[in-house]
Design an enzyme around this catalytic site. Sequence first.
Site, PDB file in Angstrom:
ATOM      1  N   GLU A   1      21.230 -20.561 -23.180  1.00 46.02           N
ATOM      2  CA  GLU A   1      20.265 -19.464 -23.044  1.00 46.02           C
ATOM      3  C   GLU A   1      20.458 -18.677 -21.761  1.00 46.02           C
ATOM      4  OE1 GLU A   1      19.492 -22.485 -24.077  1.00 46.02           O
ATOM      5  OE2 GLU A   1      18.648 -22.200 -26.077  1.00 46.02           O
TER       6      GLU A   1
ATOM      7  N   HIS B   1       7.919 -27.446 -28.592  1.00 43.60           N
ATOM      8  CA  HIS B   1       8.337 -26.351 -29.472  1.00 43.60           C
ATOM      9  C   HIS B   1       7.183 -25.433 -29.893  1.00 43.60           C
ATOM     10  CE1 HIS B   1      12.181 -28.294 -29.822  1.00 43.60           C
ATOM     11  NE2 HIS B   1      12.573 -27.569 -30.838  1.00 43.60           N
TER      12      HIS B   1
HETATM   13  C1  LIG Z   1      17.443 -25.266 -25.169  1.00 41.99           C
HETATM   14  C2  LIG Z   1      17.417 -25.315 -26.639  1.00 41.99           C
HETATM   15  N1  LIG Z   1      18.021 -24.320 -27.328  1.00 41.99           N
HETATM   16  C3  LIG Z   1      18.008 -24.345 -28.675  1.00 41.99           C
HETATM   17  C4  LIG Z   1      17.390 -25.345 -29.361  1.00 41.99           C
HETATM   18  C5  LIG Z   1      17.369 -25.356 -30.874  1.00 41.99           C
HETATM   19  N2  LIG Z   1      18.256 -26.379 -31.383  1.00 41.99           N
HETATM   20  C6  LIG Z   1      17.790 -27.608 -31.655  1.00 41.99           C
HETATM   21  S1  LIG Z   1      18.981 -28.635 -32.114  1.00 41.99           S
HETATM   22  C7  LIG Z   1      20.162 -27.476 -31.958  1.00 41.99           C
HETATM   23  C8  LIG Z   1      21.573 -27.840 -32.245  1.00 41.99           C
HETATM   24  C9  LIG Z   1      22.060 -28.908 -31.336  1.00 41.99           C
HETATM   25  O1  LIG Z   1      23.245 -29.430 -31.787  1.00 41.99           O
HETATM   26  P1  LIG Z   1      23.931 -30.705 -31.150  1.00 41.99           P
HETATM   27  O2  LIG Z   1      23.711 -30.727 -29.689  1.00 41.99           O
HETATM   28  O3  LIG Z   1      25.324 -30.691 -31.625  1.00 41.99           O
HETATM   29  O4  LIG Z   1      23.146 -31.938 -31.751  1.00 41.99           O
HETATM   30  P2  LIG Z   1      23.049 -32.404 -33.282  1.00 41.99           P
HETATM   31  O5  LIG Z   1      21.887 -31.696 -33.862  1.00 41.99           O
HETATM   32  O6  LIG Z   1      24.328 -32.073 -33.945  1.00 41.99           O
HETATM   33  O7  LIG Z   1      22.772 -33.861 -33.244  1.00 41.99           O
HETATM   34  C10 LIG Z   1      19.599 -26.273 -31.557  1.00 41.99           C
HETATM   35  C11 LIG Z   1      20.339 -25.021 -31.357  1.00 41.99           C
HETATM   36  C12 LIG Z   1      16.743 -26.342 -28.591  1.00 41.99           C
HETATM   37  N3  LIG Z   1      16.077 -27.346 -29.178  1.00 41.99           N
HETATM   38  N4  LIG Z   1      16.787 -26.305 -27.245  1.00 41.99           N
END
Ligand SMILES: Cc1ncc(C[n+]2csc(CCOP(=O)(O)OP(=O)(O)O)c2C)c(N)n1
Lengths: 326, 325
Positions: free
Chosen positions: B60, B129
């Site tokens: 971000e 959230h």
């Molecule tokens: C700072 C932030 N930005 C965006 C999100 C929204 N978000 C939640 S999970 C995610 C994907 C994360 O992927 P990864 O780190 O690969 O973990 P996985 O879900 O694959 O276990 C996003 C973009 C968030 N929770 N926090």
Amino acid sequence: MQAEAIDISFKTELLSLYQQMYLIREFEERSGEMYTRGHIRGFLHLYSGQEAIAVGAISTLEDRDYVVTHYRDHGHALARGMDPKHAMAELFGKATGSSKGKGGSMHLFQASRNFYGGHAIVAGHLPLAAGLALAARYKNTGGVALVFLGDGSVNEGEFHETMNLAAVWNLPLVFLLENNLYGMGTAVGRAHARGGDFDMAGAPYGIACAVVDGMDVLAVREVARAAIEKTRAGNGPAYIEAKTFRFRGHSLADPVNYRSHEEEMEWRKKDPISLLGDRLLQQDLTTELELLEIRETQDDVVREAIRFAEESPEPTEDELFTDIYA
Amino acid sequence: MPEINIRDALQMGHHEALENDPDVLIMGEDIGAYGGAYSVTAGLLDEFGPERVRDTPISEAAFVGAGIGAAVGGLKPIVEYMNLNFALLAFDQMINIGASLRYMSGGQVSVPIVYRAPTGGGIQLAATHSRSYENWLAAIPGMKVVAPSTPADALGLLRSSLLDPDPVLMVEHVLMYQQKGFVPDEHFIVPIGLADIKRPGSDLTIVSYHHAMVTAMEVADKLAARDVSAEVIDLRTLRPLDMPTVITSVKKTNRVLLLEENLKTGGIMGEIAAQIQENAFDFLDGPVVRVGAEDVPHPYNRGLEQSMIPSADKAIAAVSAAYGI
Ligand SMILES: Cc1ncc(C[n+]2csc(CCOP(=O)(O)OP(=O)(O)O)c2C)c(N)n1
Ligand SMILES: [Mg+2]
């Protein structure tokens, strides 16, 4: 006599890994059903497919060690010994849940087992883990912190800041990256400068790096054990990339139209639970019947957890105002 | 045009902006191939390509700051946060850079950027959230903040935001994307800084915004059944505030209910209450009534979350206690 004793305890250990992974899978798949039926709400992220990582790594920890993870946290909580009843009740938002129904699926905690969440801001939990590692070293407990993270968190500043700080302060902290190839709908290669090669992510900070097959619980266990021993001995932080795949969507709200069914099927062939089961059978360490019994027992555990969650009371309204301050 | 919902109105606004101005580009997490967490940008990648509809890493601070830089460099970026709660990672960029450059440079530098973010509680996403930080950003000189509650306002305010030479944040309540309403066929804009009287009345002024507008209308309906005529003002913009519309109404009705879903302490309504007593004290029949969410982190449990968020009945009870109506 002694050799036989070692064999038996080794076998028990292996079956315990099988049992824990199966428990997590069953817990996840039933949770998915409970979500569809409206018993669980909000966001629900399932760990199916990645079980070998939480189970393999956490199996090498001691009680005094800390565990921190992100929002895909049921597997880590269960592997750390959270009672499935309390985990399921939290997903149901009940008063008997691990956080009294206030945190939900993404925010599981069990301080009594040094399980410090369950964090839903990507990479937001990494500094917390560094702080726990600092506390362990400062107080000379001999404990270490193990922090799980997703591939997506490598792109946040907190990842790099925490790696640097942990290295500068020589903290007893192990970063375990679960590379499941996608951060939500984004394939790792589309969001990461090295095309999703995370093998050396600790290198810029002088942190020792290892890569492991995240579908192989025994491999994870060996690599995690080595890293944890090294960091416990005072050699500073360590980093592991485990290669894996989530069998389900990002959350239950995800239609999964960014990856192919074939890709999923290829990975399902490497299912960590069958992989271990087959290996144990090949080496005559178990029988089909014994594995079946384990699975049936865990099915009962999850059924019981759901029953417990269903029958548990909602939190009372005054709970809205408790736990904000001591 | 038939009734459309807020999501569709925003999608139209993005489509038209990309079509009309080659300097407009959209960036954010999973806005392209995935179509956006709330589908606002669905289909745009296919039509306009990855140069203009840019999926970002989960970074971000970097992509918001880069959006600011692109705006300074002459582009017109629309930066989508997946959720306003994640904007906390980029507050430094939005406040110390985006909102300060014009002033710090003595007027030399413009930052014509539009930030958009889903926000608000009510869908059991718990503390991390569900919070609404639009009041924090509305406290920053150099920022503008808009919060539409109808499809027409969403489209009209998006158009104004894109024409604005300064940073504008549009917050979109997660419970309102499906909210339907009429949108005029002919081209229109909704000016930033203009509140809207969504329902005229004479006995009580209700000031609200965003999803609390749904509750405000319910309050007005229930009061009408008791022969109390409420005037409902939708702020639509949180900075700059349209105080003349509020003050004029309060001087007419002599009673006011300030209703928001945000936490009561530190909410935007505290500021409005202060300005009402500064400018219309002698016109009030009783104290300013302020109803907001309970001062707690959002709980996951549905019942607890619902009792945290203000209901129409709670608001009516507060009005009755203050004014005996
Ligand atoms: C700072 C932030 N930005 C965006 C999100 C929204 N978000 C939640 S999970 C995610 C994907 C994360 O992927 P990864 O780190 O690969 O973990 P996985 O879900 O694959 O276990 C996003 C973009 C968030 N929770 N926090
Ligand atoms: Mg991932």
